[in-house]
Design an enzyme around this catalytic site. Structure first.
Site, PDB file in Angstrom:
ATOM      1  N   HIS A 177       0.858  -1.186   0.000  1.00 37.78           N
ATOM      2  CA  HIS A 177       0.000   0.000   0.000  1.00 37.78           C
ATOM      3  C   HIS A 177       0.895   1.238   0.000  1.00 37.78           C
ATOM      4  O   HIS A 177       1.717   1.425   0.900  1.00 37.78           O
ATOM      5  CB  HIS A 177      -0.924   0.010   1.209  1.00 37.78           C
ATOM      6  N   GLU A 180       1.605   3.859   3.030  1.00 34.86           N
ATOM      7  CA  GLU A 180       2.065   3.351   4.315  1.00 34.86           C
ATOM      8  C   GLU A 180       3.594   3.363   4.375  1.00 34.86           C
ATOM      9  O   GLU A 180       4.257   2.329   4.417  1.00 34.86           O
ATOM     10  CB  GLU A 180       1.472   1.963   4.547  1.00 34.86           C
ATOM     11  N   HIS A 309       2.288  -3.475   7.351  1.00 33.57           N
ATOM     12  CA  HIS A 309       1.313  -2.460   6.971  1.00 33.57           C
ATOM     13  C   HIS A 309       1.184  -1.430   8.093  1.00 33.57           C
ATOM     14  O   HIS A 309       1.783  -1.558   9.156  1.00 33.57           O
ATOM     15  CB  HIS A 309      -0.056  -3.111   6.733  1.00 33.57           C
ATOM     16  N   GLU A 385       0.399  -4.915  11.500  1.00 31.78           N
ATOM     17  CA  GLU A 385      -0.028  -3.518  11.405  1.00 31.78           C
ATOM     18  C   GLU A 385       0.789  -2.726  12.421  1.00 31.78           C
ATOM     19  O   GLU A 385       0.693  -2.958  13.625  1.00 31.78           O
ATOM     20  CB  GLU A 385      -1.517  -3.381  11.681  1.00 31.78           C
TER      21      GLU A 385
END
Length: 426
Positions: A177, A180, A309, A385
């Site tokens: 992504h 990020e 992420h 995350e």
């Protein structure tokens, strides 16, 4: 509703969704606020979904249900009407960022002064790739490869660290992504520790395991976040659709893997939204390159696949496509994830929550970790995350990069040791 009509004037998504000309000035967010809104019940959720569908708001999180908070970017001309709308709907909120551009400026890459790789600043693709090449040239146990090309023709690079024959491997993947930035910063921090740290425990891990790192799965999107639109998430392939703003670009590549593809997820079928998963699975050259690369190794060699992420401080395990179905070795994976959380909390007190992503986060299909587990039979896969839990969200200041690297490295050491105890590398 008049309030929602006025919100429809917000120009943010026009810029975020359809800006294609990289010669345009970078999109700015002076005096744009980020609101954290709290959706408590089904009626509020329905109204919030209506607002998302019929206006040009930029909601940073997938809408996944009640009992959750969502971050929403609102321009300066609409602060008052947005707050009136939330008050009218009895939706609680608070302002978490008062001036988004000021926050972005604190971590902007200055190309005139940027030179060497370090972990106090965010870096351009060029600096990251130059550092990989320099490390490969300096160490004979490192092997650099170009595993494929992006849609716009940029290299997708990998680096493999192997000091001993017969090791099993751990694969780290970053920046699928684009927005990020902390993802590739953390992955390269870990790699630097494995290469250059004098810590005996980290050096032991570099001796006893092979490490395969793909720090930048989405180079086109990453460059776009530096040059045009900091909030861009997807890759940059024109996807063949248009809306009122013009051509729509990009696929959310972490929705494009061919494992339970397309079964669940917020707006994964909207070609002009941030989370579009593609018309079919495996449509993106970047994803095919990554899958081919993983498949090029002998079965049973890669024993752990970890995708990095932002944000929320989670260790998300398979599966993403369901909140009622779990992997056969889920209990084992939970013990390994618990070890990561116990290690990561030690340096700075950062708590990580762990469990199946469909259960903890939201149900979504086509993610890399699920493909690695379900198709490639890698026995421990997860999405990590990173920081934080919502204060800065996707726009974590660069002065936290090193702290993130330290805590994640501590978690990773504990995870690998626990995985070894559990027989993952046998």
């Amino acid at each position: 509703m008049k309030l929602i009509f006025l919100l429809g004037l917000l120009p943010l998504a026009v810029l975020a969704m359809s800006t294609a000309d990289r010669k345009l000035p970078a999109v700015r967010y002076d005096n744009f606020r980020i609101y954290k809104v709290y959706i408590e019940n089904h009626l509020q959720l329905v109204e919030f979904q209506k607002i998302e569908k019929h206006t040009q708001l930029h909601i940073l999180n997938e809408i996944a249900g009640t009992g959750r908070s969502y971050d929403v970017i609102v321009g300066p001309l609409l602060h008052r009407v947005w707050e009136r709308t939330l008050d009218f709907l009895s939706i609680a909120y608070k302002v978490i960022v008062d001036d988004l551009q000021k926050l972005l400026d604190e971590s902007t890459v200055d190309k005139d002064t940027e030179s060497a790789m370090e972990w106090e600043s965010y870096h351009s693709l060029e600096v990251i790739y130059d550092w990989l090449d320099q490390e490969c040239a300096a160490h004979d146990y490192l092997e650099c490869k170009v595993i494929g090309k992006s849609y716009e023709g940029r290299n997708i690079k990998s680096i493999k660290l192997s000091k001993r024959e017969g090791n099993k491997a751990i694969l780290l993947e970053g920046n699928i992504h684009a927005m990020e930035w902390i993802s590739s910063a953390t992955v390269t921090y870990i790699l630097n520790q494995l290469i250059n740290s004098k810590d005996p425990e980290i050096q032991r891990l570099s001796e006893e395991y092979d490490w395969i790192v793909v720090p930048m799965v989405n180079p086109d999107g990453f460059v776009y976040t530096h040059e045009v639109e900091r909030l861009w998430r997807k890759n940059r392939r024109p996807n063949g659709h248009t809306n009122v703003t013009g051509d729509c670009y990009g696929i959310d590549m972490n929705r494009n893997f061919d494992y339970h593809w397309g079964g669940a997820g917020w707006n994964i079928d909207d070609p002009c939204d941030h989370w579009f998963g593609g018309e079919t699975p495996n449509t993106e050259v970047e994803i095919l390159a990554l899958q081919d690369f993983v498949s090029s190794f002998a079965d049973g060699y890669i024993r752990s696949y970890m995708a990095f992420h932002a944000y929320g401080q989670y260790v998300l395990l398979p599966y993403g496509h369901s909140n009622t179905e779990f992997p056969p070795n889920y209990d084992q994976m939970m013990r390994i994830a618990a070890a990561f959380a116990e290690g990561a909390v030690e340096p700075y007190g950062s708590p990580f929550t762990y469990g199946a992503s469909g259960l903890l986060n939201y149900v979504v299909s086509g993610a890399a970790k699920d493909w690695a587990y379900g198709v490639k039979n890698i026995p421990f896969t997860c999405t990590v995350e990173l920081r934080d839990k919502g204060t800065f969200g996707f726009f974590l200041p660069s002065n936290q990069i090193t702290e993130v690297g330290v805590e994640v490295t501590a978690g990773l050491v504990a995870l690998v040791n626990k995985a070894a105890d559990e027989g993952i590398f046998s």
